[in-house]
Design a protein around this motif. Structure first.
Motif, PDB file in Angstrom:
ATOM      1  N   UNK A 104       0.827  -1.206   0.000  1.00  0.00           N
ATOM      2  CA  UNK A 104       0.000   0.000   0.000  1.00  0.00           C
ATOM      3  C   UNK A 104       0.863   1.258   0.000  1.00  0.00           C
ATOM      4  N   UNK A 105       1.931   1.236   0.777  1.00  0.00           N
ATOM      5  CA  UNK A 105       2.797   2.414   0.890  1.00  0.00           C
ATOM      6  C   UNK A 105       3.507   2.703  -0.425  1.00  0.00           C
ATOM      7  N   UNK A 120       0.582   9.266  -5.307  1.00  0.00           N
ATOM      8  CA  UNK A 120       0.581  10.631  -4.757  1.00  0.00           C
ATOM      9  C   UNK A 120       1.633  11.495  -5.432  1.00  0.00           C
ATOM     10  N   UNK A 121       2.876  11.024  -5.485  1.00  0.00           N
ATOM     11  CA  UNK A 121       3.924  11.857  -6.071  1.00  0.00           C
ATOM     12  C   UNK A 121       3.767  11.975  -7.586  1.00  0.00           C
ATOM     13  N   UNK A 122       3.276  10.916  -8.213  1.00  0.00           N
ATOM     14  CA  UNK A 122       3.002  11.008  -9.646  1.00  0.00           C
ATOM     15  C   UNK A 122       1.914  12.027  -9.946  1.00  0.00           C
ATOM     16  N   UNK A 123       0.855  12.022  -9.148  1.00  0.00           N
ATOM     17  CA  UNK A 123      -0.225  12.980  -9.334  1.00  0.00           C
ATOM     18  C   UNK A 123       0.133  14.383  -8.899  1.00  0.00           C
ATOM     19  N   UNK A 137      -6.189  22.069  -3.211  1.00  0.00           N
ATOM     20  CA  UNK A 137      -6.348  20.942  -4.133  1.00  0.00           C
ATOM     21  C   UNK A 137      -5.283  19.883  -3.870  1.00  0.00           C
ATOM     22  N   UNK A 138      -4.028  20.338  -3.738  1.00  0.00           N
ATOM     23  CA  UNK A 138      -2.919  19.396  -3.500  1.00  0.00           C
ATOM     24  C   UNK A 138      -3.084  18.678  -2.162  1.00  0.00           C
ATOM     25  N   UNK A 177      -5.562  10.246  -1.276  1.00  0.00           N
ATOM     26  CA  UNK A 177      -4.676   9.098  -1.455  1.00  0.00           C
ATOM     27  C   UNK A 177      -4.436   8.374  -0.133  1.00  0.00           C
ATOM     28  N   UNK A 178      -4.226   9.143   0.932  1.00  0.00           N
ATOM     29  CA  UNK A 178      -4.000   8.533   2.242  1.00  0.00           C
ATOM     30  C   UNK A 178      -5.235   7.759   2.709  1.00  0.00           C
TER      31      UNK A 178
END
Length: 229
Positions: free
Chosen positions: A6-7, A14-17, A42-43, A50-51
């Motif tokens: 999951x991590x 998350x970082x890709x988005x 938004x970010x 995501x979390x």
């Protein structure tokens, strides 16, 4: 093993988005300060999404977070709260180490949003500059947020507060609101593996301005550690 999978998935998504969000935020920030605040939400909202749905992390706020000219002092156990506070507040001004402002692209956007980078070795001149900028934000009705421990602590640890924190409290002349949290249980500092669970923000009683340095340090240190008992 499931938590590790999951991590990893969280990091990728998350970082890709975040990359297109940050690029768009830069474009928006060039033209609009209010747009910068919107993109920050938004970010932060994307981070919480995501979390919540990848990692199974939920947030519970006990007490009221007010969007007023107050000095908020947060416990600091994880990167989670540094991003999440952009969702919890409306246009917060965060006082943090100046090194964050040199991060390519992100640093400029953060400064545009209102992040104040403090030079911990800059002495009185650096402090006066921070206070001047912070007072300008307070005049606009914005809350000030600081992580007075200076760096992330493991859950259960009670590091002493940075010496500059009491000076900021004294010179700002604002009521102070300590916020305890327990993010280190599900998002510990020493590993990328995050667990599912509930992160609690416990908003403590407001402390009046004007207390002596040792008094305010003791009261805040006690208040932000109530979830470590």
């Amino acid at each position: 093993m499931l938590a590790a999978i999951r991590s990893m998935l969280f990091l990728l998504i998350f970082y890709g988005g975040s990359t297109p969000i940050i690029i768009l935020s830069f474009i928006v920030a060039v033209f609009s300060e209010s747009g910068t605040h919107f993109m920050a939400k938004v970010w932060s909202g994307y981070h919480y999404f995501c979390a919540r749905f990848i990692l199974g992390i939920r947030v519970e706020v006990k007490g009221e977070i007010r969007n007023e000219p107050l000095l908020y002092v947060f416990k600091h156990e994880s990167m989670f709260e540094t991003i999440d506070l952009l969702r919890l507040f409306d246009k917060p001004v965060v006082i943090a180490k100046k090194e964050l402002l040199v991060i390519p692209l992100w640093g400029w956007i953060a400064k545009r949003h209102g992040l104040l980078g403090i030079d911990r070795n800059g002495g009185g001149a650096a402090m006066r500059q921070i206070i001047k900028q912070a007072k300008g934000a307070v005049a606009d009705g914005r809350p000030i947020v600081i992580f007075a421990e200076g760096s992330r602590a493991r859950h259960g640890e009670r590091p002493e507060l940075q010496t500059g924190f009491a000076g900021i409290y004294k010179l700002m002349g604002l009521p102070l609101v300590p916020v305890a949290l327990n993010s280190g249980i599900v998002s510990p500092r020493d590993t990328f593996i995050q667990k599912s669970g509930v992160i609690t923000y416990a908003v403590q009683d407001e402390i009046e301005p004007g207390l002596e340095r040792e008094d305010i340090r003791h009261r805040v240190h006690t208040a932000i550690n109530v979830l470590n008992d």
